[in-house]
Design an enzyme around this catalytic site. Structure first.
Site, PDB file in Angstrom:
ATOM      1  N   ARG A 149      -1.086  -9.223  13.129  1.00 42.60           N
ATOM      2  CA  ARG A 149      -1.596  -8.230  12.163  1.00 42.60           C
ATOM      3  C   ARG A 149      -2.386  -8.920  11.043  1.00 42.60           C
ATOM      4  O   ARG A 149      -3.393  -8.401  10.578  1.00 42.60           O
ATOM      5  CB  ARG A 149      -0.434  -7.421  11.568  1.00 42.60           C
ATOM      6  CG  ARG A 149       0.121  -6.399  12.561  1.00 42.60           C
ATOM      7  CD  ARG A 149       1.540  -6.004  12.227  1.00 42.60           C
ATOM      8  NE  ARG A 149       1.689  -5.249  11.012  1.00 42.60           N
ATOM      9  CZ  ARG A 149       2.848  -5.099  10.385  1.00 42.60           C
ATOM     10  NH1 ARG A 149       3.946  -5.660  10.864  1.00 42.60           N
ATOM     11  NH2 ARG A 149       2.917  -4.390   9.292  1.00 42.60           N
TER      12      ARG A 149
ATOM     13  N   ARG B  96      11.519  -1.703  12.237  1.00 37.78           N
ATOM     14  CA  ARG B  96      10.163  -1.359  12.698  1.00 37.78           C
ATOM     15  C   ARG B  96       9.694  -2.356  13.746  1.00 37.78           C
ATOM     16  O   ARG B  96       9.790  -3.559  13.545  1.00 37.78           O
ATOM     17  CB  ARG B  96       9.204  -1.366  11.491  1.00 37.78           C
ATOM     18  CG  ARG B  96       8.596  -0.025  11.227  1.00 37.78           C
ATOM     19  CD  ARG B  96       7.751  -0.047  10.001  1.00 37.78           C
ATOM     20  NE  ARG B  96       6.422  -0.604  10.225  1.00 37.78           N
ATOM     21  CZ  ARG B  96       5.413  -0.447   9.378  1.00 37.78           C
ATOM     22  NH1 ARG B  96       5.582   0.248   8.274  1.00 37.78           N
ATOM     23  NH2 ARG B  96       4.247  -0.979   9.625  1.00 37.78           N
TER      24      ARG B  96
ATOM     25  N   LYS C   3       0.841  -1.215   0.000  1.00 36.90           N
ATOM     26  CA  LYS C   3       0.000   0.000   0.000  1.00 36.90           C
ATOM     27  C   LYS C   3       0.870   1.258   0.000  1.00 36.90           C
ATOM     28  O   LYS C   3       0.684   2.151  -0.821  1.00 36.90           O
ATOM     29  CB  LYS C   3      -0.934   0.031   1.233  1.00 36.90           C
ATOM     30  CG  LYS C   3      -1.886  -1.153   1.314  1.00 36.90           C
ATOM     31  CD  LYS C   3      -2.856  -1.023   2.476  1.00 36.90           C
ATOM     32  CE  LYS C   3      -2.232  -1.117   3.855  1.00 36.90           C
ATOM     33  NZ  LYS C   3      -1.704  -2.442   4.209  1.00 36.90           N
TER      34      LYS C   3
ATOM     35  N   ARG D 102      -9.746   0.562   8.104  1.00 40.98           N
ATOM     36  CA  ARG D 102      -9.253  -0.767   8.472  1.00 40.98           C
ATOM     37  C   ARG D 102     -10.326  -1.619   9.151  1.00 40.98           C
ATOM     38  O   ARG D 102     -10.059  -2.736   9.548  1.00 40.98           O
ATOM     39  CB  ARG D 102      -8.048  -0.623   9.407  1.00 40.98           C
ATOM     40  CG  ARG D 102      -6.721  -0.720   8.661  1.00 40.98           C
ATOM     41  CD  ARG D 102      -5.593  -0.693   9.654  1.00 40.98           C
ATOM     42  NE  ARG D 102      -4.429  -1.386   9.203  1.00 40.98           N
ATOM     43  CZ  ARG D 102      -3.424  -0.813   8.548  1.00 40.98           C
ATOM     44  NH1 ARG D 102      -3.492   0.453   8.222  1.00 40.98           N
ATOM     45  NH2 ARG D 102      -2.365  -1.520   8.213  1.00 40.98           N
TER      46      ARG D 102
ATOM     47  N   ARG E 257      11.641  -6.189   5.683  1.00 41.59           N
ATOM     48  CA  ARG E 257      11.590  -4.774   6.086  1.00 41.59           C
ATOM     49  C   ARG E 257      12.011  -4.627   7.552  1.00 41.59           C
ATOM     50  O   ARG E 257      12.695  -3.683   7.911  1.00 41.59           O
ATOM     51  CB  ARG E 257      10.189  -4.205   5.873  1.00 41.59           C
ATOM     52  CG  ARG E 257      10.123  -2.726   6.204  1.00 41.59           C
ATOM     53  CD  ARG E 257       8.809  -2.101   5.840  1.00 41.59           C
ATOM     54  NE  ARG E 257       7.725  -2.613   6.661  1.00 41.59           N
ATOM     55  CZ  ARG E 257       6.452  -2.322   6.480  1.00 41.59           C
ATOM     56  NH1 ARG E 257       6.088  -1.525   5.506  1.00 41.59           N
ATOM     57  NH2 ARG E 257       5.523  -2.814   7.256  1.00 41.59           N
TER      58      ARG E 257
HETATM   59  P1  B4P Z   1       4.487  -1.508   2.307  1.00 37.80           P
HETATM   60  O1  B4P Z   1       4.032  -0.883   1.044  1.00 37.80           O
HETATM   61  O2  B4P Z   1       5.279  -0.649   3.198  1.00 37.80           O
HETATM   62  O3  B4P Z   1       3.342  -2.134   3.187  1.00 37.80           O
HETATM   63  P2  B4P Z   1       1.988  -1.602   3.736  1.00 37.80           P
HETATM   64  O4  B4P Z   1       0.954  -2.427   3.043  1.00 37.80           O
HETATM   65  O5  B4P Z   1       1.870  -0.114   3.574  1.00 37.80           O
HETATM   66  O6  B4P Z   1       2.175  -1.937   5.293  1.00 37.80           O
HETATM   67  P3  B4P Z   1       1.354  -1.936   6.646  1.00 37.80           P
HETATM   68  O7  B4P Z   1      -0.077  -2.318   6.416  1.00 37.80           O
HETATM   69  O8  B4P Z   1       2.094  -2.777   7.574  1.00 37.80           O
HETATM   70  O9  B4P Z   1       1.506  -0.496   7.261  1.00 37.80           O
HETATM   71  P4  B4P Z   1       0.662   0.663   7.923  1.00 37.80           P
HETATM   72  O10 B4P Z   1       1.678   1.713   8.074  1.00 37.80           O
HETATM   73  O11 B4P Z   1      -0.577   0.986   7.175  1.00 37.80           O
HETATM   74  O12 B4P Z   1       5.301  -2.805   1.923  1.00 37.80           O
HETATM   75  C1  B4P Z   1       5.876  -3.678   2.866  1.00 37.80           C
HETATM   76  C2  B4P Z   1       7.242  -4.137   2.415  1.00 37.80           C
HETATM   77  O13 B4P Z   1       7.138  -4.863   1.195  1.00 37.80           O
HETATM   78  C3  B4P Z   1       8.217  -2.997   2.160  1.00 37.80           C
HETATM   79  O14 B4P Z   1       9.454  -3.310   2.730  1.00 37.80           O
HETATM   80  C4  B4P Z   1       8.311  -2.914   0.642  1.00 37.80           C
HETATM   81  O15 B4P Z   1       9.563  -2.468   0.196  1.00 37.80           O
HETATM   82  C5  B4P Z   1       8.059  -4.365   0.237  1.00 37.80           C
HETATM   83  N1  B4P Z   1       7.398  -4.437  -1.076  1.00 37.80           N
HETATM   84  C6  B4P Z   1       6.395  -3.637  -1.534  1.00 37.80           C
HETATM   85  N2  B4P Z   1       6.041  -4.000  -2.778  1.00 37.80           N
HETATM   86  C7  B4P Z   1       6.810  -5.100  -3.103  1.00 37.80           C
HETATM   87  C8  B4P Z   1       6.905  -5.948  -4.253  1.00 37.80           C
HETATM   88  N3  B4P Z   1       6.139  -5.760  -5.327  1.00 37.80           N
HETATM   89  N4  B4P Z   1       7.790  -6.978  -4.214  1.00 37.80           N
HETATM   90  C9  B4P Z   1       8.587  -7.174  -3.140  1.00 37.80           C
HETATM   91  N5  B4P Z   1       8.565  -6.402  -2.026  1.00 37.80           N
HETATM   92  C10 B4P Z   1       7.685  -5.373  -2.005  1.00 37.80           C
HETATM   93  O16 B4P Z   1       0.166   0.155   9.385  1.00 37.80           O
HETATM   94  C11 B4P Z   1       1.005  -0.101  10.515  1.00 37.80           C
HETATM   95  C12 B4P Z   1       0.160  -0.212  11.809  1.00 37.80           C
HETATM   96  O17 B4P Z   1      -0.425   1.079  12.157  1.00 37.80           O
HETATM   97  C13 B4P Z   1      -1.037  -1.154  11.796  1.00 37.80           C
HETATM   98  O18 B4P Z   1      -0.689  -2.496  12.065  1.00 37.80           O
HETATM   99  C14 B4P Z   1      -1.954  -0.546  12.906  1.00 37.80           C
HETATM  100  O19 B4P Z   1      -1.556  -0.949  14.199  1.00 37.80           O
HETATM  101  C15 B4P Z   1      -1.715   0.946  12.784  1.00 37.80           C
HETATM  102  N6  B4P Z   1      -2.745   1.610  11.972  1.00 37.80           N
HETATM  103  C16 B4P Z   1      -2.533   2.211  10.768  1.00 37.80           C
HETATM  104  N7  B4P Z   1      -3.694   2.687  10.269  1.00 37.80           N
HETATM  105  C17 B4P Z   1      -4.661   2.389  11.175  1.00 37.80           C
HETATM  106  C18 B4P Z   1      -6.071   2.597  11.213  1.00 37.80           C
HETATM  107  N8  B4P Z   1      -6.720   3.189  10.203  1.00 37.80           N
HETATM  108  N9  B4P Z   1      -6.768   2.153  12.293  1.00 37.80           N
HETATM  109  C19 B4P Z   1      -6.137   1.545  13.297  1.00 37.80           C
HETATM  110  N10 B4P Z   1      -4.811   1.305  13.323  1.00 37.80           N
HETATM  111  C20 B4P Z   1      -4.062   1.712  12.264  1.00 37.80           C
END
Ligand code: B4P
Length: 196
Positions: free
Chosen positions: A145, A134, A14, A89, A128
């Protein structure tokens, strides 16, 4: 306004794809995870509360995230549109977002739903964790998660399918390949909305 939700499990890309989307479409990026991590880093009152939940792989309470989102939308009213990354979420957040946007005379245009299988998600998040340190990218928290995603976040797919806004995209392959799939879908939507 083009308002897009980027949706998917933790590690589905994302955050990664949002960066490319904002560059091409000029949308304002709202990542609730990023905002929360900023609060934790600055050791604010909100950050101290949020850390308790994030480090255990749980969702931060809705009253915090919904208030946070409302403030960000209010201070960026003139933007061409928003990309919501990590919000909503759960169903309560989905309903709150609809109400909030309706009050501003707009709505969600589409959700980009990135699908990636669990072994790949775990592999990406562990990698990551090694690189960024992290606190929530360790195996125990990742499993929690993923469970929270399955039970609380996934039901939103039905919510958006019923609204006819769900677009499923394979989130496996190179970052550029995935972005091409997303851009193709968004270009189609932009064209359809400009002709209507
Ligand atoms: P990202 O792109 O960073 O992953 P994400 O889906 O954004 O992560 P996440 O859901 O954990 O994070 P968020 O900050 O929203 O990719 C992950 C990894 O994969 C990276 O290292 C990237 O380089 C690699 N990658 C990406 N694309 C790739 C590909 N094509 N091939 C190979 N590798 C690849 O949430 C974090 C926490 O915050 C949650 O658990 C929750 O506790 C809290 N939170 C956030 N929003 C909330 C909400 N609305 N309500 C309640 N809690 C919330």
């Amino acid at each position: 306004m083009l308002n897009v939700v980027i949706f998917g499990a933790p590690g589905s890309g994302k955050g990664t794809q949002s960066e490319l989307i904002i560059n091409k479409y000029g949308l304002y990026h709202i990542s609730t995870g990023e905002v929360l991590r900023g609060e934790i880093k600055s050791k604010t009152e909100l950050g101290i509360i949020a850390e308790e939940y994030i480090s255990k792989g749980q969702l931060v309470p809705d009253e915090i995230t919904i208030k946070m989102l409302t403030n960000i939308i209010d201070t960026n009213k003139s933007s061409k549109g928003f990309i919501f990354d990590g919000f909503p979420r759960n169903l309560n957040q989905g309903e709150a977002l609809d109400i909030l946007l309706r009050a501003k005379g707009t709505a969600i245009t589409a959700i980009i739903n990135l699908s990636v299988d669990e072994p790949e998600l775990i592999k990406r998040l562990l990698k990551r964790g090694e690189e960024s340190g992290r606190s929530d990218d360790n195996l125990e928290t990742i499993n929690k998660r993923l469970e929270v995603y399955r039970t609380q976040t996934e039901p939103l797919k039905e919510f958006y399918k019923k609204q006819g806004k769900n677009i499923s995209i394979s989130g496996t392959g190179s970052v550029d390949e995935i972005f091409s799939r997303i851009a193709e879908a968004l270009d189609r939507i932009k064209e359809a909305t400009s002709n209507s």
